[in-house]
Design an enzyme around this catalytic site. Sequence first.
Site, PDB file in Angstrom:
ATOM      1  N   LYS A  14       0.902  -1.166   0.000  1.00 59.57           N
ATOM      2  CA  LYS A  14       0.000   0.000   0.000  1.00 59.57           C
ATOM      3  C   LYS A  14       0.935   1.209   0.000  1.00 59.57           C
ATOM      4  O   LYS A  14       1.602   1.506   1.001  1.00 59.57           O
ATOM      5  CB  LYS A  14      -0.879  -0.027   1.261  1.00 59.57           C
ATOM      6  CG  LYS A  14      -1.444   1.328   1.706  1.00 59.57           C
ATOM      7  CD  LYS A  14      -2.441   1.926   0.726  1.00 59.57           C
ATOM      8  CE  LYS A  14      -3.084   3.202   1.296  1.00 59.57           C
ATOM      9  NZ  LYS A  14      -2.178   4.363   1.313  1.00 59.57           N
ATOM     10  N   GLY A  24       4.401   3.834  10.456  1.00 64.30           N
ATOM     11  CA  GLY A  24       3.590   5.047  10.379  1.00 64.30           C
ATOM     12  C   GLY A  24       3.149   5.472  11.760  1.00 64.30           C
ATOM     13  O   GLY A  24       3.858   5.247  12.750  1.00 64.30           O
ATOM     14  N   SER A  25       1.956   6.051  11.833  1.00 64.10           N
ATOM     15  CA  SER A  25       1.479   6.637  13.087  1.00 64.10           C
ATOM     16  C   SER A  25       0.901   5.577  14.024  1.00 64.10           C
ATOM     17  O   SER A  25       0.494   4.495  13.584  1.00 64.10           O
ATOM     18  CB  SER A  25       0.397   7.675  12.787  1.00 64.10           C
ATOM     19  OG  SER A  25      -0.743   7.028  12.255  1.00 64.10           O
ATOM     20  N   GLY A  35      -1.375   2.464  12.742  1.00 59.94           N
ATOM     21  CA  GLY A  35      -0.900   1.109  13.069  1.00 59.94           C
ATOM     22  C   GLY A  35      -1.878   0.383  13.960  1.00 59.94           C
ATOM     23  O   GLY A  35      -2.177  -0.803  13.763  1.00 59.94           O
ATOM     24  N   GLU A  39       5.225  -0.605  13.292  1.00 60.41           N
ATOM     25  CA  GLU A  39       6.180   0.223  13.999  1.00 60.41           C
ATOM     26  C   GLU A  39       5.622   1.627  14.002  1.00 60.41           C
ATOM     27  O   GLU A  39       5.315   2.172  12.939  1.00 60.41           O
ATOM     28  CB  GLU A  39       7.479   0.177  13.237  1.00 60.41           C
ATOM     29  CG  GLU A  39       8.630   0.465  14.100  1.00 60.41           C
ATOM     30  CD  GLU A  39       9.698   0.971  13.230  1.00 60.41           C
ATOM     31  OE1 GLU A  39      10.097   2.101  13.445  1.00 60.41           O
ATOM     32  OE2 GLU A  39      10.072   0.240  12.303  1.00 60.41           O
ATOM     33  N   CYS A  77      11.402   8.459  13.308  1.00 59.75           N
ATOM     34  CA  CYS A  77      10.819   7.716  14.422  1.00 59.75           C
ATOM     35  C   CYS A  77      11.807   7.621  15.580  1.00 59.75           C
ATOM     36  O   CYS A  77      11.422   7.319  16.697  1.00 59.75           O
ATOM     37  CB  CYS A  77      10.380   6.341  13.972  1.00 59.75           C
ATOM     38  SG  CYS A  77      11.621   5.504  13.011  1.00 59.75           S
TER      39      CYS A  77
HETATM   40  P1  NAP Z   1       0.000   7.219   8.889  1.00 62.85           P
HETATM   41  O1  NAP Z   1      -0.952   8.327   8.900  1.00 62.85           O
HETATM   42  O2  NAP Z   1      -0.145   6.203   9.940  1.00 62.85           O
HETATM   43  O3  NAP Z   1      -0.122   6.537   7.452  1.00 62.85           O
HETATM   44  C1  NAP Z   1       0.679   5.414   7.100  1.00 62.85           C
HETATM   45  C2  NAP Z   1      -0.073   4.562   6.101  1.00 62.85           C
HETATM   46  O4  NAP Z   1      -1.136   3.886   6.775  1.00 62.85           O
HETATM   47  C3  NAP Z   1      -0.694   5.327   4.960  1.00 62.85           C
HETATM   48  O5  NAP Z   1      -0.616   4.552   3.796  1.00 62.85           O
HETATM   49  C4  NAP Z   1      -2.144   5.462   5.392  1.00 62.85           C
HETATM   50  O6  NAP Z   1      -3.001   5.514   4.281  1.00 62.85           O
HETATM   51  C5  NAP Z   1      -2.382   4.180   6.143  1.00 62.85           C
HETATM   52  N1  NAP Z   1      -3.379   4.323   7.192  1.00 62.85           N
HETATM   53  C6  NAP Z   1      -3.375   5.231   8.187  1.00 62.85           C
HETATM   54  N2  NAP Z   1      -4.439   5.048   8.989  1.00 62.85           N
HETATM   55  C7  NAP Z   1      -5.117   3.995   8.498  1.00 62.85           C
HETATM   56  C8  NAP Z   1      -6.307   3.326   8.891  1.00 62.85           C
HETATM   57  N3  NAP Z   1      -7.020   3.713   9.947  1.00 62.85           N
HETATM   58  N4  NAP Z   1      -6.718   2.279   8.154  1.00 62.85           N
HETATM   59  C9  NAP Z   1      -6.023   1.894   7.053  1.00 62.85           C
HETATM   60  N5  NAP Z   1      -4.899   2.493   6.637  1.00 62.85           N
HETATM   61  C10 NAP Z   1      -4.445   3.535   7.340  1.00 62.85           C
HETATM   62  O7  NAP Z   1       1.516   7.711   8.960  1.00 62.85           O
HETATM   63  P2  NAP Z   1       2.260   8.896   8.228  1.00 62.85           P
HETATM   64  O8  NAP Z   1       1.420   9.448   7.165  1.00 62.85           O
HETATM   65  O9  NAP Z   1       3.589   8.394   7.879  1.00 62.85           O
HETATM   66  O10 NAP Z   1       2.350   9.972   9.394  1.00 62.85           O
HETATM   67  C11 NAP Z   1       3.475  10.193  10.198  1.00 62.85           C
HETATM   68  C12 NAP Z   1       3.366   9.439  11.511  1.00 62.85           C
HETATM   69  O11 NAP Z   1       4.006   8.179  11.359  1.00 62.85           O
HETATM   70  C13 NAP Z   1       4.051  10.048  12.701  1.00 62.85           C
HETATM   71  O12 NAP Z   1       3.189  10.053  13.791  1.00 62.85           O
HETATM   72  C14 NAP Z   1       5.261   9.172  13.007  1.00 62.85           C
HETATM   73  O13 NAP Z   1       5.557   9.008  14.324  1.00 62.85           O
HETATM   74  C15 NAP Z   1       4.909   7.908  12.433  1.00 62.85           C
HETATM   75  N6  NAP Z   1       6.085   7.249  11.894  1.00 62.85           N
HETATM   76  C16 NAP Z   1       6.699   6.301  12.627  1.00 62.85           C
HETATM   77  C17 NAP Z   1       7.795   5.649  12.115  1.00 62.85           C
HETATM   78  C18 NAP Z   1       8.465   4.545  12.864  1.00 62.85           C
HETATM   79  O14 NAP Z   1       9.449   4.000  12.390  1.00 62.85           O
HETATM   80  N7  NAP Z   1       8.000   4.149  14.015  1.00 62.85           N
HETATM   81  C19 NAP Z   1       8.270   5.983  10.867  1.00 62.85           C
HETATM   82  C20 NAP Z   1       7.602   6.943  10.144  1.00 62.85           C
HETATM   83  C21 NAP Z   1       6.505   7.567  10.662  1.00 62.85           C
HETATM   84  P3  NAP Z   1      -3.884   6.802   3.947  1.00 62.85           P
HETATM   85  O15 NAP Z   1      -2.994   7.992   4.111  1.00 62.85           O
HETATM   86  O16 NAP Z   1      -4.319   6.556   2.562  1.00 62.85           O
HETATM   87  O17 NAP Z   1      -4.984   6.785   4.932  1.00 62.85           O
END
Ligand code: NAP
Length: 530
Positions: A183, A240-241, A245, A264, A301
């Site tokens: 995805k 991601g967030s 997650g 993660e 992260c």
């Molecule tokens: P995100 O909003 O969680 O999105 C990541 C992916 O998951 C996108 O493809 C999104 O698709 C999908 N997604 C999000 N919510 C979903 C749901 N409820 N159901 C199905 N799919 C879903 O993350 P982001 O856009 O990268 O935002 C940054 C955040 O990620 C920060 O909070 C950061 O801490 C975290 N992050 C953590 C790490 C780590 O290594 N731990 C690394 C990078 C980022 P759509 O956008 O199409 O909804």
Amino acid sequence: MISGKNLIAGQWSAQGNETFVAVDPRMKAEGSVRFFNATDSEIDLAVRQAARAFKAMRPVTAAARAAFLESAADEIEKLGAELIETVDTETGLGRPRLEGERGRTTSQLRLFANLLRDGSFVEAIIDTAIPDRTPAPRPDIRRMLIPLGPVAVFGASNFPLAFSVGGGDTASAFAAGCPVIVKAHPGHPGTSELVARAILAAGEQHGYPPGFFSMVQGDTVRVGQTLVEHPQLEAVGFTGSLRGGRALFDTAARRPRPIPVFAEMGSLNPIVISPRALAVRGEDIAAGLVNSVTLGCGQFCTKPGLVFVVDDDASQTFIARVAELMDQRQPGVLLNEAVLARLSVDVERTYATGRVSEQTATDAVAPEGYSFPNTVFQTTAEQFIRDESLQDEHFGPVTMFVTCPTPDALFEAVESLHGNLTATVHSEPEESAFTSELFSRLREKAGRLIWNGFPTGVEVVYAMQHGGPYPATTAPQTTSVGLMAIKRFMRPVAFQDLPDALLPEALQDANPLNIWRVVDNQLTREPLHR
Ligand code: NAP
């Protein structure tokens, strides 16, 4: 060149009518290509073809998978300047950083190829039979890891190459022998399409079945939810967030047949600085801390989001110095509007607790584009322990000091930490009692412990651990960076009393793969004589 279509088992497909565009975060300008949200039927076809490919790929040896991974690395490199230009326009991360990230991505693929050629990653364990054991004979039992099946990978916004379409999750799933459905992250859809082309080309060179790899685009949670709900999916890799997650973890758990989600998510990466370290190296630590907090505009992260110090004149001077350096640094550009909006809300919520003060001056000149001021908060150990919301992540150039009246109060504050990816201590060699007390507490809280360094920058090596207790991840016993990441997409199977000819090669008496095995509790490459 870029079509905006989904890659569904070797075919470029645009069946739906929902579209979105990429946005250049520096100019706030929309790109000209329209990307098609994958439809439910495209997602269904991708997963069904992946399940079919998984069966067809059973005879593919680890050595053949290694050759494929190396071709994927070569094909990504062949994308050349077009890839770097596209990803820079879509993320604003800058060419030097992105060229480095491309190097990490391709070397990651090649490192997994080395792991496969060595072959020992299957963790073969053999306990030979003891026919004359009393009261009952012991059977011959042999155990090894086998691949799980189709894996969904969610690309991360902040690592458009190393944690996206051809990134660590995809590389480790392919290495394990699993087909992958990515995805793509809507923040860099053109980049995702280019890398998908490279992987497709590598698969074609090695005669892989078309379903081994698909990539679905989408800027709506429907796409990810539909993918994870698919009955033929076996596992999920996500970066991601916390919100995203956790939502996908819950979806996977609600399925009639739940599947593992290796998510993660956010992390605060606490740093503790001892009074002695402040006295000896305060200026160096301040410079290192500011570099680490502002690297990639704080969108790592592993960014240090919490700093614990013992409250005295020296630590107050140190906090003021860090705030001064943060103010002097030009704010960077965030990845996209959604990151800016979420950061603004999260910072406002932290202010609204009434438990923090701000140390930075907010009148720094912001660049064009999606930008947020470099920000330093301060709170006390008492407030930190009382209000768990102070452990919510600020994804951007923001950090928070926690001042503790005594070393014991600092230990207590550390004790209340949630799960994290990393934890760091800055101390001097003569403070070994203080340092060891801290590490014995911090190791319960984090996946990687660092002494006198900074957590940003994660090596891709065998020993790396990039994971940690919830909410850092949903699977603290695994890592998403480093060679051991392959273990997420494999599961153990034990074979009892099977004749040699029916056993996988890794478990056969002659050890034809010449791999390391544990035979009757001894690590050996020797064949087994029966
Ligand atoms: P995100 O909003 O969680 O999105 C990541 C992916 O998951 C996108 O493809 C999104 O698709 C999908 N997604 C999000 N919510 C979903 C749901 N409820 N159901 C199905 N799919 C879903 O993350 P982001 O856009 O990268 O935002 C940054 C955040 O990620 C920060 O909070 C950061 O801490 C975290 N992050 C953590 C790490 C780590 O290594 N731990 C690394 C990078 C980022 P759509 O956008 O199409 O909804």
